[in-house]
Design an enzyme around this catalytic site. Structure first.
Site, PDB file in Angstrom:
ATOM      1  N   ASP A  36     -46.073  89.093  13.240  1.00 12.12           N
ATOM      2  CA  ASP A  36     -44.792  89.808  13.115  1.00 12.12           C
ATOM      3  C   ASP A  36     -44.022  89.533  11.820  1.00 12.12           C
ATOM      4  O   ASP A  36     -42.883  89.971  11.669  1.00 12.12           O
ATOM      5  CB  ASP A  36     -43.869  89.495  14.305  1.00 12.12           C
ATOM      6  CG  ASP A  36     -44.340  90.178  15.576  1.00 12.12           C
ATOM      7  OD1 ASP A  36     -45.251  91.034  15.481  1.00 12.12           O
ATOM      8  OD2 ASP A  36     -43.802  89.852  16.654  1.00 12.12           O
ATOM      9  N   HIS A 240     -53.258  74.701 -12.524  1.00  9.43           N
ATOM     10  CA  HIS A 240     -52.552  75.597 -11.586  1.00  9.43           C
ATOM     11  C   HIS A 240     -51.849  74.823 -10.478  1.00  9.43           C
ATOM     12  O   HIS A 240     -51.813  75.242  -9.317  1.00  9.43           O
ATOM     13  CB  HIS A 240     -53.518  76.632 -10.996  1.00  9.43           C
ATOM     14  CG  HIS A 240     -53.987  77.626 -12.025  1.00  9.43           C
ATOM     15  ND1 HIS A 240     -55.122  78.376 -11.892  1.00  9.43           N
ATOM     16  CD2 HIS A 240     -53.457  77.976 -13.214  1.00  9.43           C
ATOM     17  CE1 HIS A 240     -55.276  79.143 -12.957  1.00  9.43           C
ATOM     18  NE2 HIS A 240     -54.274  78.918 -13.779  1.00  9.43           N
ATOM     19  N   ASP A 257     -43.715  75.769 -15.537  1.00  8.84           N
ATOM     20  CA  ASP A 257     -44.195  77.100 -15.902  1.00  8.84           C
ATOM     21  C   ASP A 257     -43.612  78.046 -14.855  1.00  8.84           C
ATOM     22  O   ASP A 257     -44.051  78.046 -13.706  1.00  8.84           O
ATOM     23  CB  ASP A 257     -45.733  77.101 -15.883  1.00  8.84           C
ATOM     24  CG  ASP A 257     -46.317  78.433 -16.358  1.00  8.84           C
ATOM     25  OD1 ASP A 257     -45.584  79.420 -16.440  1.00  8.84           O
ATOM     26  OD2 ASP A 257     -47.542  78.457 -16.628  1.00  8.84           O
ATOM     27  N   ASP A 268     -42.890  84.926 -18.482  1.00  6.86           N
ATOM     28  CA  ASP A 268     -43.865  83.840 -18.270  1.00  6.86           C
ATOM     29  C   ASP A 268     -43.569  82.756 -19.303  1.00  6.86           C
ATOM     30  O   ASP A 268     -43.929  82.901 -20.471  1.00  6.86           O
ATOM     31  CB  ASP A 268     -45.283  84.405 -18.429  1.00  6.86           C
ATOM     32  CG  ASP A 268     -46.357  83.379 -18.117  1.00  6.86           C
ATOM     33  OD1 ASP A 268     -46.022  82.284 -17.633  1.00  6.86           O
ATOM     34  OD2 ASP A 268     -47.545  83.686 -18.361  1.00  6.86           O
ATOM     35  N   HIS A 347     -58.040  76.006 -21.862  1.00  9.31           N
ATOM     36  CA  HIS A 347     -57.756  77.426 -21.595  1.00  9.31           C
ATOM     37  C   HIS A 347     -57.562  78.167 -22.910  1.00  9.31           C
ATOM     38  O   HIS A 347     -57.590  77.567 -23.980  1.00  9.31           O
ATOM     39  CB  HIS A 347     -56.545  77.571 -20.674  1.00  9.31           C
ATOM     40  CG  HIS A 347     -55.271  76.950 -21.186  1.00  9.31           C
ATOM     41  ND1 HIS A 347     -54.530  77.496 -22.214  1.00  9.31           N
ATOM     42  CD2 HIS A 347     -54.610  75.830 -20.803  1.00  9.31           C
ATOM     43  CE1 HIS A 347     -53.459  76.740 -22.419  1.00  9.31           C
ATOM     44  NE2 HIS A 347     -53.485  75.717 -21.595  1.00  9.31           N
ATOM     45  N   HIS A 351     -52.299  85.701 -22.958  1.00  8.55           N
ATOM     46  CA  HIS A 351     -52.734  86.914 -22.255  1.00  8.55           C
ATOM     47  C   HIS A 351     -51.685  87.993 -22.462  1.00  8.55           C
ATOM     48  O   HIS A 351     -50.541  87.704 -22.834  1.00  8.55           O
ATOM     49  CB  HIS A 351     -52.921  86.624 -20.765  1.00  8.55           C
ATOM     50  CG  HIS A 351     -51.751  85.872 -20.155  1.00  8.55           C
ATOM     51  ND1 HIS A 351     -50.616  86.499 -19.728  1.00  8.55           N
ATOM     52  CD2 HIS A 351     -51.531  84.548 -19.960  1.00  8.55           C
ATOM     53  CE1 HIS A 351     -49.754  85.591 -19.273  1.00  8.55           C
ATOM     54  NE2 HIS A 351     -50.279  84.399 -19.413  1.00  8.55           N
ATOM     55  N   HIS A 358     -50.470  88.458 -15.813  1.00 14.99           N
ATOM     56  CA  HIS A 358     -51.678  88.620 -16.630  1.00 14.99           C
ATOM     57  C   HIS A 358     -51.901  90.119 -16.676  1.00 14.99           C
ATOM     58  O   HIS A 358     -52.545  90.694 -15.802  1.00 14.99           O
ATOM     59  CB  HIS A 358     -52.867  87.901 -16.007  1.00 14.99           C
ATOM     60  CG  HIS A 358     -52.735  86.401 -16.043  1.00 14.99           C
ATOM     61  ND1 HIS A 358     -53.626  85.548 -15.469  1.00 14.99           N
ATOM     62  CD2 HIS A 358     -51.789  85.605 -16.615  1.00 14.99           C
ATOM     63  CE1 HIS A 358     -53.250  84.285 -15.675  1.00 14.99           C
ATOM     64  NE2 HIS A 358     -52.123  84.295 -16.353  1.00 14.99           N
ATOM     65  N   GLU A 381     -49.479  80.212 -25.550  1.00 15.39           N
ATOM     66  CA  GLU A 381     -49.259  79.055 -24.683  1.00 15.39           C
ATOM     67  C   GLU A 381     -50.301  77.951 -24.848  1.00 15.39           C
ATOM     68  O   GLU A 381     -51.048  77.657 -23.917  1.00 15.39           O
ATOM     69  CB  GLU A 381     -49.200  79.511 -23.223  1.00 15.39           C
ATOM     70  CG  GLU A 381     -50.349  80.423 -22.767  1.00 15.39           C
ATOM     71  CD  GLU A 381     -50.247  80.779 -21.287  1.00 15.39           C
ATOM     72  OE1 GLU A 381     -50.109  79.884 -20.459  1.00 15.39           O
ATOM     73  OE2 GLU A 381     -50.290  81.992 -20.978  1.00 15.39           O
ATOM     74  N   TYR A 385     -53.929  68.466 -22.374  1.00 17.13           N
ATOM     75  CA  TYR A 385     -53.922  67.810 -21.064  1.00 17.13           C
ATOM     76  C   TYR A 385     -54.889  66.641 -21.152  1.00 17.13           C
ATOM     77  O   TYR A 385     -56.109  66.858 -21.206  1.00 17.13           O
ATOM     78  CB  TYR A 385     -54.347  68.812 -19.981  1.00 17.13           C
ATOM     79  CG  TYR A 385     -53.674  70.166 -20.146  1.00 17.13           C
ATOM     80  CD1 TYR A 385     -52.435  70.433 -19.556  1.00 17.13           C
ATOM     81  CD2 TYR A 385     -54.251  71.157 -20.949  1.00 17.13           C
ATOM     82  CE1 TYR A 385     -51.812  71.659 -19.732  1.00 17.13           C
ATOM     83  CE2 TYR A 385     -53.622  72.385 -21.144  1.00 17.13           C
ATOM     84  CZ  TYR A 385     -52.408  72.632 -20.537  1.00 17.13           C
ATOM     85  OH  TYR A 385     -51.792  73.845 -20.729  1.00 17.13           O
ATOM     86  N   ARG A 403     -47.632  71.855 -22.138  1.00 11.18           N
ATOM     87  CA  ARG A 403     -47.879  73.252 -22.519  1.00 11.18           C
ATOM     88  C   ARG A 403     -46.554  73.821 -22.981  1.00 11.18           C
ATOM     89  O   ARG A 403     -45.494  73.487 -22.419  1.00 11.18           O
ATOM     90  CB  ARG A 403     -48.455  74.060 -21.350  1.00 11.18           C
ATOM     91  CG  ARG A 403     -48.700  75.526 -21.680  1.00 11.18           C
ATOM     92  CD  ARG A 403     -49.587  76.293 -20.678  1.00 11.18           C
ATOM     93  NE  ARG A 403     -49.017  76.406 -19.352  1.00 11.18           N
ATOM     94  CZ  ARG A 403     -49.422  75.706 -18.308  1.00 11.18           C
ATOM     95  NH1 ARG A 403     -50.401  74.809 -18.439  1.00 11.18           N
ATOM     96  NH2 ARG A 403     -48.864  75.864 -17.128  1.00 11.18           N
TER      97      ARG A 403
END
Ligand code: GLY
Ligand code: MN
Ligand code: MN
Length: 434
Positions: A36, A240, A257, A268, A347, A351, A358, A381, A385, A403
């Site tokens: 529901d 992430h 982020d 972003d 990475h 993008h 993205h 970006e 790390y 970052r």
């Protein structure tokens, strides 16, 4: 977004689809979260881009040069009871009067009406494979028409991906679209500043997420463009990370982020800052390196420049800097060729950004990196790390994650950093956190 903008987009699409062809696109569905309870509805970006219509159970059809009207919207009929329980919806009248459809029909009559619209069309443009139900029905309807060829009707002979045409349009942003991205950005910048100013040791990551989301909603933007990453200390090394539940400790950095969505357009932004308000020596050295890499990359964001130049610039700067600081050893060119930097920078530089965080649009054409053009919006970006268990570097560097992410518009002469109001130099960050 103003109605004339949607109309312009439909006209452009119609030109590309061409006479004797048809384009079909369905709205997003309402998805159940649990019994529901539904997830907040978010319209499909392609559908919204063309229609501005923010309801589920709808389907738009475009038939260039159809005499009785080129734009047909199937949607839910107005229903008093639905209005009472769930609120306003356009109904068939609203579809034509408010949303500019030439004709509107109940979505429940789709199976009776759409096959007729497909008759004698050559090509069907639609988002192939996105909606299994639509795929299935379309095949059924086409097969049905094919069975009637002896009575003089022809079935469409070609199915064409609508995405390619549509996504090329979406890749170049109009001034109206840039205004919406800028609004999402402005609110997101305020949220990042609020996080910097309310951060202190002993608070928890989720409390800072709360500060961010409070600022979004307080400014009328109820949707996040993506789940916020609020990562203290070594959590920033999980790309992430969205658990957002750890305590913030003095001496750690905090990576946030987070971006709001404004009328279906995303911001972003990533900022990384010290929990205490003051960078340590190692944090300062690595932070400045990421910032230098970002400046080098942003300098490559300009017209007539391949998309990948910005990435290459960030790799070059980061690799050189990592050698200088002693985290990598060897010859810079060889380390780049061997992708040694990927242990710390795994990475890509960014993008496309737009209705989707993205966003759509090809990055390569015929195997060559795309050339940047005015109106494209992208993120830059870079990050570093240092894995907490990285035995090849001195202990003092381990577990630091940084970052820095900005949103950049390609302009006629170069670029414009839409997110420039978010502090990012060491001096500016330390000053605003005082
Ligand atoms: N926030 C998602 C990304 O930076 O790509
Ligand atoms: Mn991003
Ligand atoms: Mn991001």
């Amino acid at each position: 977004m103003i109605a004339s903008e949607f109309k312009k987009r439909r006209e452009l699409l119609m030109e590309q689809v061409g006479k004797d062809n048809i384009a079909i696109i369905a709205s997003a569905d309402i998805r159940t979260r649990n019994r529901d309870v539904d997830y907040p509805f978010r319209q499909d970006s392609d559908f919204y881009y063309l229609t501005g219509f923010n309801e589920a159970n709808a389907l738009a059809v475009f038939i260039p040069e159809r005499e009785q009207g080129e734009y047909i919207l199937f949607c839910q009929e107005f229903d008093e009871k639905k209005a009472l329980w769930e609120g306003a919806h356009a109904g068939l009248e609203g579809a034509t009067q408010e949303f500019g459809a030439d004709d509107s029909f109940p979505i429940d009559d789709l199976a009776d009406i759409l096959p007729g619209l497909l008759e004698n069309k050559h090509k069907v443009f639609y988002p192939m494979g996105r909606d299994p139900d639509l795929d299935h029905h379309l095949m059924e309807w086409i097969t049905h028409i094919r069975a009637q060829t002896r009575s003089g009707v022809n079935a469409p002979g070609e199915l064409v991906s609508l995405e390619h045409t549509l996504h090329e349009m979406r890749l170049i942003k109009s001034p109206e679209e840039i205004k919406l991205i800028q609004k999402a950005v402005d609110v997101s910048v305020k949220a990042h500043i609020r996080a910097m100013q309310t951060c202190k040791a002993g608070r928890y990551e989720y409390q800072l997420e709360g500060e961010i989301v409070h600022e979004f909603i307080d400014n009328g933007l109820r949707a996040v463009a993506y789940p916020s990453i609020v990562a203290g200390g070594k959590n920033a090394c999980v790309l992430h990370y969205t658990e957002n539940k750890a305590r913030l400790n003095d001496g750690d950095l905090l990576l946030i982020d987070a971006g709001a969505e404004c009328d279906h357009y995303a911001a972003d932004i990533t900022r990384t800052f010290p929990v205490s308000g003051v960078f340590s020596t190692e944090q300062k050295l690595l932070y400045q390196l990421v910032l230098d890499a970002q400046y080098a990359a942003i300098a490559e964001v300009k017209p007539n420049t391949p998309w990948n130049n910005a990435h290459d610039a960030s790799v070059e700067t980061l690799t050189r800097g990592l050698v200088e600081l002693g985290l990598l050893s060897g010859e810079v060119s060889k380390l780049i060729a061997d992708e040694a930097y990927k242990v710390f920078y795994m990475h890509r530089i960014g993008h496309w950004l737009g209705m989707d965080v993205h966003d759509v649009g090809d990055y390569k054409i015929d195997d060559e990196w795309r050339i940047l053009e005015p109106g494209m919006v992208l993120t830059v970006e870079p990050g570093l790390y240092i894995p907490p268990d990285c035995s090849t570097v001195e202990e003092k560097w381990r577990g630091i994650g940084i970052r820095i992410e900005d949103d950049i518009l390609v302009t006629d002469k170069g670029s414009q950093v839409l997110t420039q109001a978010a502090p990012k130099t060491i001096g500016d960050i330390e000053a605003i956190m005082q």
